[in-house]
Design a protein around this motif. Sequence first.
Motif, short mmCIF file in Angstrom:
data_model
loop_
_atom_site.label_atom_id
_atom_site.label_comp_id
_atom_site.label_asym_id
_atom_site.label_seq_id
_atom_site.Cartn_x
_atom_site.Cartn_y
_atom_site.Cartn_z
N ALA A 30 0.86 -1.18 0.00
CA ALA A 30 0.00 0.00 0.00
C ALA A 30 0.89 1.23 0.00
O ALA A 30 1.83 1.32 0.79
CB ALA A 30 -0.89 0.02 1.24
N PHE B 6 -3.25 4.96 -1.97
CA PHE B 6 -4.18 5.57 -1.04
C PHE B 6 -3.77 7.01 -0.74
O PHE B 6 -2.60 7.35 -0.83
CB PHE B 6 -4.20 4.78 0.29
CG PHE B 6 -4.65 3.36 0.13
CD1 PHE B 6 -5.97 3.02 0.29
CD2 PHE B 6 -3.73 2.36 -0.19
CE1 PHE B 6 -6.39 1.70 0.13
CE2 PHE B 6 -4.13 1.03 -0.35
CZ PHE B 6 -5.46 0.71 -0.19
N ASP C 16 -4.97 8.32 2.27
CA ASP C 16 -5.08 8.36 3.72
C ASP C 16 -4.56 7.05 4.31
O ASP C 16 -4.85 5.97 3.77
CB ASP C 16 -6.57 8.55 4.07
CG ASP C 16 -6.79 8.76 5.54
OD1 ASP C 16 -6.73 7.76 6.29
OD2 ASP C 16 -7.03 9.90 5.95
N ALA D 110 -5.40 5.38 7.06
CA ALA D 110 -6.37 4.46 7.69
C ALA D 110 -6.93 3.44 6.71
O ALA D 110 -6.93 2.24 6.99
CB ALA D 110 -7.49 5.26 8.38
N PRO D 111 -7.43 3.86 5.54
CA PRO D 111 -7.90 2.84 4.58
C PRO D 111 -6.76 1.93 4.09
O PRO D 111 -6.99 0.75 3.84
CB PRO D 111 -8.48 3.65 3.43
CG PRO D 111 -8.70 5.02 3.95
CD PRO D 111 -7.74 5.21 5.09
N ALA D 112 -5.56 2.46 3.98
CA ALA D 112 -4.42 1.64 3.56
C ALA D 112 -4.15 0.56 4.60
O ALA D 112 -3.94 -0.60 4.25
CB ALA D 112 -3.19 2.52 3.35
N ASP E 25 -6.30 -0.68 6.77
CA ASP E 25 -7.42 -1.64 6.73
C ASP E 25 -7.24 -2.61 5.57
O ASP E 25 -7.47 -3.81 5.71
CB ASP E 25 -8.76 -0.90 6.60
CG ASP E 25 -9.13 -0.13 7.84
OD1 ASP E 25 -8.57 -0.39 8.93
OD2 ASP E 25 -10.00 0.76 7.74
N TRP E 26 -6.82 -2.11 4.42
CA TRP E 26 -6.62 -2.95 3.24
C TRP E 26 -5.52 -3.97 3.48
O TRP E 26 -5.64 -5.12 3.09
CB TRP E 26 -6.29 -2.03 2.06
CG TRP E 26 -6.09 -2.72 0.76
CD1 TRP E 26 -7.05 -3.27 -0.06
CD2 TRP E 26 -4.84 -2.93 0.10
NE1 TRP E 26 -6.46 -3.80 -1.18
CE2 TRP E 26 -5.12 -3.61 -1.11
CE3 TRP E 26 -3.52 -2.62 0.40
CZ2 TRP E 26 -4.12 -3.97 -2.01
CZ3 TRP E 26 -2.53 -2.96 -0.49
CH2 TRP E 26 -2.82 -3.63 -1.69
#
Length: 135
Positions: free
Chosen positions: A93, A122, A124, A126-128, A130-131
């Motif tokens: 990521a 990404f 941000d 946080a989504p990275a 989570d992924w």
Amino acid sequence: MPTTHTYFANALGAVLYVPDAYLTLRWTDQPLSSHEWRALYVHARNLLERAGLRGVLADHRAATAPPTAADQQWLLTRWLPDVATRTGLVRYAALPAPNPSHRLHTGPVVHDLRRFLTVGLFDDPAPAADWLRAA
């Protein structure tokens, strides 16, 4: 943000360990040094192997310049095949630098990375994160 532990750091950045999840490569705004840049990736490989991690979060947002063509070539032809074979790394990521001229993750580089693993770009962290955990 998850709890992290510093595994290795130099003037150019740090390798941070998120236990049982992934590692983060975080770059600083210091001028690029090939030796220090490669050292971060070598230590990242060591942590991936030792901890059995399968994901990297590369945070390039503070980077002030992209790596040299020689360093990019080293990453794609030596480091990445070695890491993919030795560690089972499957997800990468990236948080690109906001300035397009400072980005490592241009189209051709992402294409080459995708030959070995799944890449996510990404804006941000946080989504990275989570992924990466979903792998």
